[in-house]
Design a protein around this motif. Sequence first.
Motif, PDB file in Angstrom:
ATOM      1  N   THR A  58       0.831  -1.205   0.000  1.00 42.45           N
ATOM      2  CA  THR A  58       0.000   0.000   0.000  1.00 42.45           C
ATOM      3  C   THR A  58       0.863   1.252   0.000  1.00 42.45           C
ATOM      4  OG1 THR A  58      -1.729  -1.179   1.220  1.00 42.45           O
ATOM      5  CG2 THR A  58      -1.857   1.214   1.207  1.00 42.45           C
ATOM      6  N   LEU A  59       1.917   1.265   0.826  1.00 45.59           N
ATOM      7  CA  LEU A  59       2.808   2.426   0.875  1.00 45.59           C
ATOM      8  C   LEU A  59       3.496   2.663  -0.473  1.00 45.59           C
ATOM      9  CD1 LEU A  59       4.486   2.089   4.386  1.00 45.59           C
ATOM     10  CD2 LEU A  59       3.001   3.926   3.601  1.00 45.59           C
ATOM     11  N   ILE A  60       3.924   1.588  -1.109  1.00 46.41           N
ATOM     12  CA  ILE A  60       4.580   1.720  -2.416  1.00 46.41           C
ATOM     13  C   ILE A  60       3.607   2.304  -3.441  1.00 46.41           C
ATOM     14  CG2 ILE A  60       5.501   0.387  -4.374  1.00 46.41           C
ATOM     15  CD1 ILE A  60       6.828  -1.453  -2.260  1.00 46.41           C
ATOM     16  N   GLN A  61       2.381   1.817  -3.441  1.00 44.70           N
ATOM     17  CA  GLN A  61       1.382   2.337  -4.374  1.00 44.70           C
ATOM     18  C   GLN A  61       1.123   3.816  -4.131  1.00 44.70           C
ATOM     19  OE1 GLN A  61      -1.911  -0.315  -3.706  1.00 44.70           O
ATOM     20  NE2 GLN A  61      -1.186  -1.839  -5.176  1.00 44.70           N
ATOM     21  N   LEU A  62       1.011   4.210  -2.859  1.00 44.09           N
ATOM     22  CA  LEU A  62       0.765   5.619  -2.543  1.00 44.09           C
ATOM     23  C   LEU A  62       1.954   6.487  -2.953  1.00 44.09           C
ATOM     24  CD1 LEU A  62      -0.931   5.290   0.958  1.00 44.09           C
ATOM     25  CD2 LEU A  62      -2.007   6.061  -1.158  1.00 44.09           C
ATOM     26  N   LYS A  63       3.154   6.002  -2.719  1.00 44.31           N
ATOM     27  CA  LYS A  63       4.345   6.778  -3.079  1.00 44.31           C
ATOM     28  C   LYS A  63       4.485   6.893  -4.593  1.00 44.31           C
ATOM     29  CE  LYS A  63       6.776   6.003   1.221  1.00 44.31           C
ATOM     30  NZ  LYS A  63       7.858   5.331   1.935  1.00 44.31           N
ATOM     31  N   ILE A  83      -0.380   8.236   3.889  1.00 43.09           N
ATOM     32  CA  ILE A  83       0.920   7.666   4.252  1.00 43.09           C
ATOM     33  C   ILE A  83       1.198   7.903   5.738  1.00 43.09           C
ATOM     34  CG2 ILE A  83       3.427   7.906   3.931  1.00 43.09           C
ATOM     35  CD1 ILE A  83       2.832   8.446   0.938  1.00 43.09           C
ATOM     36  N   GLU A  84       0.921   9.113   6.196  1.00 40.79           N
ATOM     37  CA  GLU A  84       1.123   9.446   7.613  1.00 40.79           C
ATOM     38  C   GLU A  84       0.244   8.576   8.509  1.00 40.79           C
ATOM     39  OE1 GLU A  84       0.163  13.264  10.381  1.00 40.79           O
ATOM     40  OE2 GLU A  84       1.168  13.678   8.481  1.00 40.79           O
ATOM     41  N   ASN A  85      -1.010   8.362   8.108  1.00 39.07           N
ATOM     42  CA  ASN A  85      -1.921   7.514   8.890  1.00 39.07           C
ATOM     43  C   ASN A  85      -1.425   6.073   8.956  1.00 39.07           C
ATOM     44  OD1 ASN A  85      -3.684   9.578   9.524  1.00 39.07           O
ATOM     45  ND2 ASN A  85      -5.035   9.173   7.794  1.00 39.07           N
ATOM     46  N   ILE A  86      -0.918   5.561   7.848  1.00 35.04           N
ATOM     47  CA  ILE A  86      -0.397   4.189   7.829  1.00 35.04           C
ATOM     48  C   ILE A  86       0.800   4.061   8.772  1.00 35.04           C
ATOM     49  CG2 ILE A  86       0.782   2.464   6.397  1.00 35.04           C
ATOM     50  CD1 ILE A  86      -1.061   3.372   4.091  1.00 35.04           C
ATOM     51  N   LYS A  91       2.798   2.239  14.277  1.00 39.96           N
ATOM     52  CA  LYS A  91       3.331   2.509  15.612  1.00 39.96           C
ATOM     53  C   LYS A  91       2.332   2.099  16.690  1.00 39.96           C
ATOM     54  CE  LYS A  91       6.259   6.347  14.161  1.00 39.96           C
ATOM     55  NZ  LYS A  91       6.426   7.807  14.154  1.00 39.96           N
ATOM     56  N   VAL A  92       1.054   2.404  16.468  1.00 37.18           N
ATOM     57  CA  VAL A  92       0.018   2.036  17.437  1.00 37.18           C
ATOM     58  C   VAL A  92      -0.089   0.518  17.541  1.00 37.18           C
ATOM     59  CG1 VAL A  92      -2.469   2.100  17.903  1.00 37.18           C
ATOM     60  CG2 VAL A  92      -1.292   4.178  17.177  1.00 37.18           C
ATOM     61  N   ALA A  93      -0.064  -0.170  16.405  1.00 36.15           N
ATOM     62  CA  ALA A  93      -0.134  -1.635  16.407  1.00 36.15           C
ATOM     63  C   ALA A  93       1.046  -2.224  17.165  1.00 36.15           C
ATOM     64  CB  ALA A  93      -0.169  -2.168  14.970  1.00 36.15           C
ATOM     65  N   GLN A 110      -3.408  -5.813  13.683  1.00 37.17           N
ATOM     66  CA  GLN A 110      -3.458  -5.175  12.365  1.00 37.17           C
ATOM     67  C   GLN A 110      -4.483  -4.055  12.437  1.00 37.17           C
ATOM     68  OE1 GLN A 110      -4.918  -7.587   9.156  1.00 37.17           O
ATOM     69  NE2 GLN A 110      -4.247  -6.152   7.606  1.00 37.17           N
ATOM     70  N   ILE A 111      -4.120  -2.890  11.901  1.00 39.97           N
ATOM     71  CA  ILE A 111      -5.043  -1.757  11.896  1.00 39.97           C
ATOM     72  C   ILE A 111      -5.398  -1.422  10.464  1.00 39.97           C
ATOM     73  CG2 ILE A 111      -5.399   0.642  12.546  1.00 39.97           C
ATOM     74  CD1 ILE A 111      -3.408   0.227  14.809  1.00 39.97           C
ATOM     75  N   GLU A 112      -6.695  -1.424  10.183  1.00 34.94           N
ATOM     76  CA  GLU A 112      -7.217  -1.046   8.870  1.00 34.94           C
ATOM     77  C   GLU A 112      -8.165   0.126   9.070  1.00 34.94           C
ATOM     78  OE1 GLU A 112      -9.131  -4.485   7.324  1.00 34.94           O
ATOM     79  OE2 GLU A 112      -7.263  -5.500   6.841  1.00 34.94           O
TER      80      GLU A 112
END
Length: 160
Positions: A58-63, A83-86, A91-93, A110-112
């Motif tokens: 997901t991060l790669i796709q967003l970047k 990206i910031e939310n992910i 960190k929260v997970a 896992q956080i979605e």
Amino acid sequence: MNKQALAFMSMFTLVLMLSIYYVSLDETINNKPQEVVNDVTSVMSMMKEKNIEETEKTLIQLKEQLGLSDISEEKKKEILNDIENIEENKKVADKISETLTNKQIKNVVQIEKEVIHVNVFELEKSDKKAEEIMKMIYSHVKANQTIELIFSWNKALFKV
């Protein structure tokens, strides 16, 4: 050939090459042999690995979307926010997982978006245990997030 046609052909070729690459990439990922799991640690590590792979993808796709020159400033801000939310969710997970691990509770988090999925690997499956775990997790949860607590247990996985 004029400059517009040349630019169009270059972009079209690039998009075509990337499409072929992603199609072949998905095929190689999906052709991995399925492993037989026979203990809790293996199940947990497979789940964590899958979560990491999905997050990284997901991060790669967003970047990649961020790197496109034809997107608006509003869309760029939205992508940067995603990206910031992910990153924040990772960190929260990690904090939730660390909290539970410190109490000797085997888990995968896992956080979605607004849902926190917490898989707990415990033989004891009771309301009291669920309440205890939820209390540990609440300090890390935002007001708009929901916790989904899943007791993933199977006596065959535990060495009893």
